[in-house]
Scaffold this active site. Structure first.
Site, PDB file in Angstrom:
ATOM      1  N   HIS A  81      31.071  -0.651  52.390  1.00 19.55           N
ATOM      2  CA  HIS A  81      32.530  -0.551  52.350  1.00 19.55           C
ATOM      3  C   HIS A  81      32.977  -0.345  50.899  1.00 19.55           C
ATOM      4  O   HIS A  81      32.474  -1.010  49.989  1.00 19.55           O
ATOM      5  CB  HIS A  81      33.089  -1.861  52.923  1.00 19.55           C
ATOM      6  N   ARG A 136      34.591   3.864  54.296  1.00 14.58           N
ATOM      7  CA  ARG A 136      33.339   3.676  55.027  1.00 14.58           C
ATOM      8  C   ARG A 136      32.969   4.989  55.704  1.00 14.58           C
ATOM      9  O   ARG A 136      33.812   5.849  55.904  1.00 14.58           O
ATOM     10  CB  ARG A 136      33.499   2.643  56.150  1.00 14.58           C
ATOM     11  N   LYS A 151      35.186   6.876  58.527  1.00 16.22           N
ATOM     12  CA  LYS A 151      36.550   6.346  58.543  1.00 16.22           C
ATOM     13  C   LYS A 151      37.475   7.356  57.850  1.00 16.22           C
ATOM     14  O   LYS A 151      37.028   8.351  57.289  1.00 16.22           O
ATOM     15  CB  LYS A 151      36.608   4.981  57.847  1.00 16.22           C
ATOM     16  N   ASP A 188      41.987   7.125  52.463  1.00 21.28           N
ATOM     17  CA  ASP A 188      43.060   6.177  52.145  1.00 21.28           C
ATOM     18  C   ASP A 188      43.183   6.157  50.619  1.00 21.28           C
ATOM     19  O   ASP A 188      42.179   6.005  49.913  1.00 21.28           O
ATOM     20  CB  ASP A 188      42.688   4.788  52.695  1.00 21.28           C
ATOM     21  N   CYS A 244      43.971   4.060  48.450  1.00 17.79           N
ATOM     22  CA  CYS A 244      43.502   2.909  47.655  1.00 17.79           C
ATOM     23  C   CYS A 244      42.049   3.071  47.225  1.00 17.79           C
ATOM     24  O   CYS A 244      41.630   2.516  46.216  1.00 17.79           O
ATOM     25  CB  CYS A 244      43.712   1.584  48.388  1.00 17.79           C
ATOM     26  N   TYR A 245      41.280   3.857  47.994  1.00 25.61           N
ATOM     27  CA  TYR A 245      39.877   4.065  47.597  1.00 25.61           C
ATOM     28  C   TYR A 245      39.742   4.950  46.359  1.00 25.61           C
ATOM     29  O   TYR A 245      38.664   5.106  45.816  1.00 25.61           O
ATOM     30  CB  TYR A 245      39.048   4.594  48.781  1.00 25.61           C
ATOM     31  N   ASP A 272      48.907   4.998  51.209  1.00 22.42           N
ATOM     32  CA  ASP A 272      47.591   5.221  51.808  1.00 22.42           C
ATOM     33  C   ASP A 272      47.400   6.694  52.200  1.00 22.42           C
ATOM     34  O   ASP A 272      46.538   7.402  51.707  1.00 22.42           O
ATOM     35  CB  ASP A 272      47.517   4.260  53.012  1.00 22.42           C
ATOM     36  N   ASP A 278      53.520   0.836  49.213  1.00 23.41           N
ATOM     37  CA  ASP A 278      53.520  -0.613  49.007  1.00 23.41           C
ATOM     38  C   ASP A 278      52.953  -0.927  47.627  1.00 23.41           C
ATOM     39  O   ASP A 278      52.485  -0.034  46.922  1.00 23.41           O
ATOM     40  CB  ASP A 278      52.744  -1.328  50.124  1.00 23.41           C
ATOM     41  N   HIS A 319      48.997  -0.260  47.134  1.00 18.10           N
ATOM     42  CA  HIS A 319      48.641   1.151  46.960  1.00 18.10           C
ATOM     43  C   HIS A 319      49.219   1.718  45.668  1.00 18.10           C
ATOM     44  O   HIS A 319      48.615   2.581  45.035  1.00 18.10           O
ATOM     45  CB  HIS A 319      49.080   1.972  48.176  1.00 18.10           C
TER      46      HIS A 319
END
Lengths: 468, 332
Positions: free
Chosen positions: A290, A338, A341, A344, A346-347, A392, A399, A402
């Site tokens: 992850h 992942r 998936k 997003d 934030c990654y 995201d 938010d 993020h």
């Protein structure tokens, strides 16, 4: 506030020079001169880069699989691809003058608004994350170019606030609780976030006050009370153990200079066992690989070892790199956390910070594709209107979380990192990362990939803690 | 403080009138001078709950009314770790062996957990908490624990979100705790999950854990040959169905890595997919493995060609990575 400005400038110039001749890694530059090649890659403008992305990327799931084996994963992925392609095509239609830029001003407004004004009751969920919300906004503000613009009033208010979370009623307890120290339990991740806010704002004027308030010995005892024989840490009393807790604990330990054998016992062994068969790290032994845990796992190791090359003796570096680069999706340009998936924003930090770190470890110029990640962030993670903040993916709302981690990711897209060998020897590997901008016009601040605060801030904090 | 009539606790059936509340400080939304730094404009009911929670926690009161209060707060903030921790302490007292209904306190608690979990699928605390309650139950009233109940809630949660990280992680701990590695139902469950969504990587990870977990955790010295060949066949079968699926490739690769098996024996399998040309898609994983096989065969030229193909045509988003792999070849 920007001490050592002249030194920083000099470092940047040297680093840039090194980079231009293909030697990003100062540490290995001496030995690797013979093998390094000068590669001058023409930089595409953003319009061409998006165009290239759409023209050359293949969808992840072939038509035949979509038809023969429909599944939830396929539906969700196709939906995102459709959204994102729609957005990219829309920008391309508008022409090269309308490709989104970093809208620093509106993001700074967003961040400053939420730092200044109380949060509405709809944000009640943040009550147990209070130190986090302050850190996210404060750090985003720095990354967006406001590091030297934080006023004394703000700094004093932050110090007051952070220490209002302190729990000193119970002897054995130190650390910062989520909020309002009188009733919330101290928590390793909350303490980590609180400490990072102090790292950001510490200066000549306030360091004595911060030092006086931080009961380092109590924090030391408290961390020892959460330490497990297998090496891991409990997040809090009755809490969980995972790689996050380990990383946050090690950040605290390193910043406060309380590293000792008891605290670090079995840490490396435990962390190494969390690298799973895919190459990334899970939250615990044999959990799924992850992005968030990979960030914590790799950085926790860097907070424990002395030189980047030692990493090769501990983990499978190649399979971590192979897993990391697969997080980037060709059509979207952004990262997933992942395998199989969705992307997003934030990654952009959790995976995005791994790239500069592993570039330094391997002595490689560039591992992930910064240009394409930047396309995703600029086109899909910021709202087109006048409201700031990052998110995201296009269908989501902005938010604090993020806003911070997408800004940091954007900074990583526009910079490269290297190691200062003298600092590494003197203060440890984790404190020795320096950075330079790829493009001088980029308005973003440089971010430390280990601590996710402005570059240079952790070392400065550490030195203040030693100063009388 | 709100008056008695509007109390959020008026229907609770508990009496809190003897408690002196410790109120949360009030925030002046019109104060423009000091930065608010994420102070929240709490609702009156939340203020009331916390103002009672604080004195109860201070007094270490482990009672039914305290338990009720934690319920009300968790309903509002599921991530409130302090309240979870306090709730655990309360339950520890209420379920002690000298209490007449100690065991039902714990079984009721597990049922309550399920309700909260269903409402807060992404919550961190709940699964850890559930594990703590089960440990208490096993310690104090082992015959009251119903393993089937666990299967039921886990099945439900993973139907709702088939990649829920915390639930899968809990399931892994659960398997480890009760040594369910070889349990038929467990294996069937995870294979079904994979069959209904071959790209459910969490399910693949769980299968890897069931098959190779004891070896990795050093509970077993070797893995049976039959297990290894079955799993390799399973992975190959699913790769053949969906050759661009990274989950099945990683599983296959993972087996070879963990057992230090020689990937050269995969060459004929891999080349099926490197020769397969889809119009709209390509099995990057097959090419990556083929390049590594060429390295082991000491055929660096072939390996280089594969990396160049990946960088230039097949997988341009990772051009830097393929260039890096190519550069490593010359170093070797």
């Amino acid at each position: 506030m920007a001490p050592d400005t002249t030194d920083d400038d000099r470092d940047k110039k040297i680093a840039k020079l090194q980079f231009l001749i293909g030697l990003t890694n100062l540490q290995t530059s001496q030995q690797s001169k013979s093998k390094s090649k000068s590669k001058s890659k023409p930089k595409l403008d953003r319009f061409d880069s998006i165009l290239e992305m759409l023209e050359t990327s293949k969808p992840q799931i072939p038509q035949v699989e979509q038809e023969t084996y429909p599944s939830r994963t396929i539906n969700a992925q196709l939906q995102v691809e459709k959204n994102v392609i729609g957005i990219y095509e829309n920008f391309l239609e508008k022409g090269s003058n309308n490709i989104p830029e970093i809208e620093t001003l509106k993001h700074v407004q967003y961040v400053r608004f939420y730092l200044q004004n109380p949060l509405p009751v709809e944000m009640l969920g943040y009550d147990s994350l209070h130190t986090w919300t302050i850190y996210w906004l404060l750090n985003a503000r720095c990354t967006l170019g406001g590091y030297d613009k934080i006023s004394k009033v703000e700094k004093d208010a932050i110090i007051d606030k952070v220490f209002s979370f302190w729990m000193d009623e119970t002897d054995a307890i130190g650390g910062f609780s989520g909020s309002d120290g009188e009733y919330q339990l101290p928590h390793i991740a909350s303490s980590y976030a609180a400490l990072l806010s102090l790292v950001i704002i510490i200066d000549d004027d306030n360091y004595k006050r911060i030092k006086k308030n931080l009961d380092v010995e109590k924090i030391h005892q408290w961390l020892l009370s959460l330490k497990q024989p297998d090496g891991s840490f409990f997040m809090h009393t009755n809490g969980e153990t995972d790689v996050r807790a380990m990383y946050c604990a090690l950040v605290i330990i390193n910043l406060l200079g309380i590293k000792d054998e008891k605290l670090t016992e079995n840490c490396i062994e435990w962390l190494v066992s969390c690298q799973n068969y895919e190459g990334g790290f899970g939250g615990d032994l044999m959990d799924e690989a992850h992005g968030g845990y990979a960030f914590c796992g790799l950085n926790a190791l860097l907070l424990l070892i002395d030189t980047p090359k030692q990493l090769y003796d501990l983990i499978d570096v190649d399979s971590l790199i192979s897993w990391m680069v697969k997080r980037q999706y060709g059509m979207e340009g952004g990262f997933s956390g992942r395998t199989n998936k969705l992307v997003d924003g934030c990654y952009s930090t959790w995976v995005g910070a791994l790239s500069p770190l592993l570039e330094v470890v391997t002595g490689t110029e560039e591992l992930i594709n910064r240009e394409k990640l930047q396309n995703y962030i600029l086109c899909c993670c910021q709202d087109p209107g006048k409201f700031g903040g990052f998110k995201d993916k296009p269908t989501m709302r902005c938010d604090f979380y993020h806003t911070n981690y997408v800004s940091c990711g954007l900074s990583f897209c526009n910079s490269f990192h290297f190691i200062d060998e003298d600092i590494m020897k003197e203060d440890g590997l984790a404190f020795s990362f320096k950075a330079a901008k790829l493009d001088d016009d980029c308005p973003l601040g440089l971010v430390d990939p280990v601590f996710t605060v402005p570059i240079g801030a952790p070392l400065r904090f550490k030195k203040y803690m030693k100063r009388e | 403080m709100p008056n008695e009539k509007s109390s959020v606790l008026q229907d609770s059936g508990f009496d809190y009138s003897d408690i002196t509340p410790i109120p949360l400080k009030t925030i002046d939304p019109n104060d423009l001078k000091t930065p608010a730094l994420c102070d929240i404009l709490y609702s009156d009911d939340y203020r009331e709950l916390i103002s009672l929670l604080r004195p109860l926690m201070k007094a270490n009161e482990h009672s039914q009314r305290a338990l009720y209060l934690t319920d009300m707060i968790i309903e509002r903030i599921a991530g409130h770790y302090t309240v979870w921790s306090y709730r655990y302490n309360i339950l520890e007292t209420l379920s002690s062996k000298d209490k007449s209904n100690g065991s039902s306190e714990l079984t009721n608690e597990l049922a309550w957990c399920e309700e909260v979990a269903l409402q807060n699928p992404k919550n961190y605390q709940i699964w850890h908490y559930r594990g703590l309650i089960i440990d208490l139950l096993l310690d104090r009233y082992p015959d009251q624990f119903d393993i089937e109940g666990e299967y039921k809630i886990l099945k439900h949660m993973l139907n709702e979100d088939n990649k829920n990280y915390h639930v899968w992680s809990y399931r892994r701990l659960f398997v480890e705790k009760f040594d369910l590695f070889d349990k038929k139902e467990e294996l069937q469950f995870v294979r079904d999950k994979i069959n209904e969504d071959m790209r459910n990587n969490s399910a693949w990870n769980h299968l890897f854990f069931l098959k190779f977990g004891r070896y990795k955790l050093k509970l077993q010295k070797t893995v049976d040959d039959s297990v290894v060949s079955d799993e390799i066949s399973f992975a190959k079968e699913l790769i053949s169905k969906a050759p661009t699926n990274p989950s099945s490739w990683n599983y296959l690769n993972g087996i070879y890595k963990i057992l230090k098996k020689n990937i050269i024996e995969l060459k004929s399998f891999v080349t099926q997919f490197t020769n397969l040309v889809y119009e709209d898609s390509v099995s990057v994983y097959a090419f990556e493995l083929l390049a590594e096989i060429h390295v082991l065969e000491k055929d660096l030229e072939e390996s280089k060609k594969v990396y160049e193909l990946l960088a230039k045509t097949l997988d341009p988003v990772r051009v830097n990575y393929w260039e890096y792999k190519k550069a490593q070849l010359t170093v070797v």
